[in-house]
Design an enzyme around this catalytic site. Structure first.
Site, PDB file in Angstrom:
ATOM      1  N   CYS A  56      -1.488   0.642   7.368  1.00  0.00           N
ATOM      2  CA  CYS A  56      -2.926   0.297   7.424  1.00  0.00           C
ATOM      3  C   CYS A  56      -3.239  -0.944   6.593  1.00  0.00           C
ATOM      4  CB  CYS A  56      -3.775   1.469   6.935  1.00  0.00           C
ATOM      5  SG  CYS A  56      -3.709   2.937   7.991  1.00  0.00           S
ATOM      6  N   ASP A 106      -8.742   3.597   1.071  1.00  0.00           N
ATOM      7  CA  ASP A 106      -7.723   3.896   2.080  1.00  0.00           C
ATOM      8  C   ASP A 106      -8.378   4.413   3.367  1.00  0.00           C
ATOM      9  OD1 ASP A 106      -5.581   4.700   3.571  1.00  0.00           O
ATOM     10  OD2 ASP A 106      -4.525   5.594   1.870  1.00  0.00           O
ATOM     11  N   CYS A 165       0.870  -1.186   0.000  1.00  0.00           N
ATOM     12  CA  CYS A 165       0.000   0.000   0.000  1.00  0.00           C
ATOM     13  C   CYS A 165       0.905   1.233   0.000  1.00  0.00           C
ATOM     14  CB  CYS A 165      -0.975  -0.019   1.173  1.00  0.00           C
ATOM     15  SG  CYS A 165      -0.221   0.030   2.807  1.00  0.00           S
TER      16      CYS A 165
HETATM   17  P1  4NP Z   1      -1.830   2.817   4.082  1.00  0.00           P
HETATM   18  O1  4NP Z   1      -2.498   4.154   4.686  1.00  0.00           O
HETATM   19  O2  4NP Z   1      -1.227   3.201   2.748  1.00  0.00           O
HETATM   20  O3  4NP Z   1      -2.978   1.881   3.929  1.00  0.00           O
HETATM   21  O4  4NP Z   1      -0.804   2.364   5.097  1.00  0.00           O
HETATM   22  C1  4NP Z   1      -1.832   5.381   4.779  1.00  0.00           C
HETATM   23  C2  4NP Z   1      -0.953   5.600   5.810  1.00  0.00           C
HETATM   24  C3  4NP Z   1      -0.309   6.829   5.940  1.00  0.00           C
HETATM   25  C4  4NP Z   1      -0.578   7.824   5.023  1.00  0.00           C
HETATM   26  C5  4NP Z   1      -1.458   7.611   3.978  1.00  0.00           C
HETATM   27  C6  4NP Z   1      -2.085   6.372   3.845  1.00  0.00           C
HETATM   28  N1  4NP Z   1       0.049   9.098   5.157  1.00  0.00           N
HETATM   29  O5  4NP Z   1      -0.265   9.987   4.361  1.00  0.00           O
HETATM   30  O6  4NP Z   1       0.897   9.263   6.061  1.00  0.00           O
END
Ligand code: 4NP
Length: 152
Positions: A13, A122, A8
């Site tokens: 997450c 997300d 991801c």
């Molecule tokens: P993930 O979610 O890609 O599912 O781990 C996110 C975690 C952090 C951020 C964006 C999405 N961020 O902008 O820090």
């Protein structure tokens, strides 16, 4: 040994959730020894961080245990993985940019294995952690069924 890498953006997450859900499904089917399973992010923005607490609580509520420390994808991940399973189209775009299109044949969106191909929304933005779990679970289950038919 089938090497699976879930991807991801931040690796706090969706992809660590998919890593732990898939490990759990494989274990329940007695297939753990068939897999090497990891996860990573296309960005280093959260590198070194533990799983985001609301995601950890969601996993706990479904009795799925485990931990993960976020890291950015490496050249070795791209080269060595048999399946690179991204959560959304943006992840796929970033992966193709960083690999120069080289490993496209092993890149899939996780939910492309389901009856309803879609992105895993997300939860960092939607704040709907249960929905992310349902998408991830659906994708992991469909991917495992695909492997049982085609590759195991
Ligand atoms: P993930 O979610 O890609 O599912 O781990 C996110 C975690 C952090 C951020 C964006 C999405 N961020 O902008 O820090």
């Amino acid at each position: 040994m089938i090497k699976v890498c879930f991807v991801c953006l931040g690796n706090i997450c969706r992809s660590p959730m998919a890593e732990l859900v898939f490990k759990d499904l494989a274990e329940k089917e007695g297939l753990s020894d068939k897999f090497e399973i990891t996860s990573c992010g296309t960005s280093s923005c959260e590198a070194g961080s533990a799983i985001y607490p609301p995601i950890k609580r969601t996993l706990d509520s479904h009795r799925i245990s485990g931990s993960h420390i976020a890291r950015k994808i490496t050249k070795t991940d791209l080269e060595d993985s048999d399946y690179i399973l991204a959560m959304d189209g943006e992840n796929i775009y970033e992966l193709k940019c960083m690999s120069g299109g080289k490993y496209s044949d092993k890149m899939y969106k996780l939910c492309s294995f389901t009856d309803k191909p879609r992105d895993v929304a997300d939860p960092w933005y939607t704040r709907d952690f249960e929905r992310a779990y349902c998408d991830v679970f659906d994708g992991c289950r469909a991917f495992l069924e695909y492997l049982k038919r085609e590759a195991l």
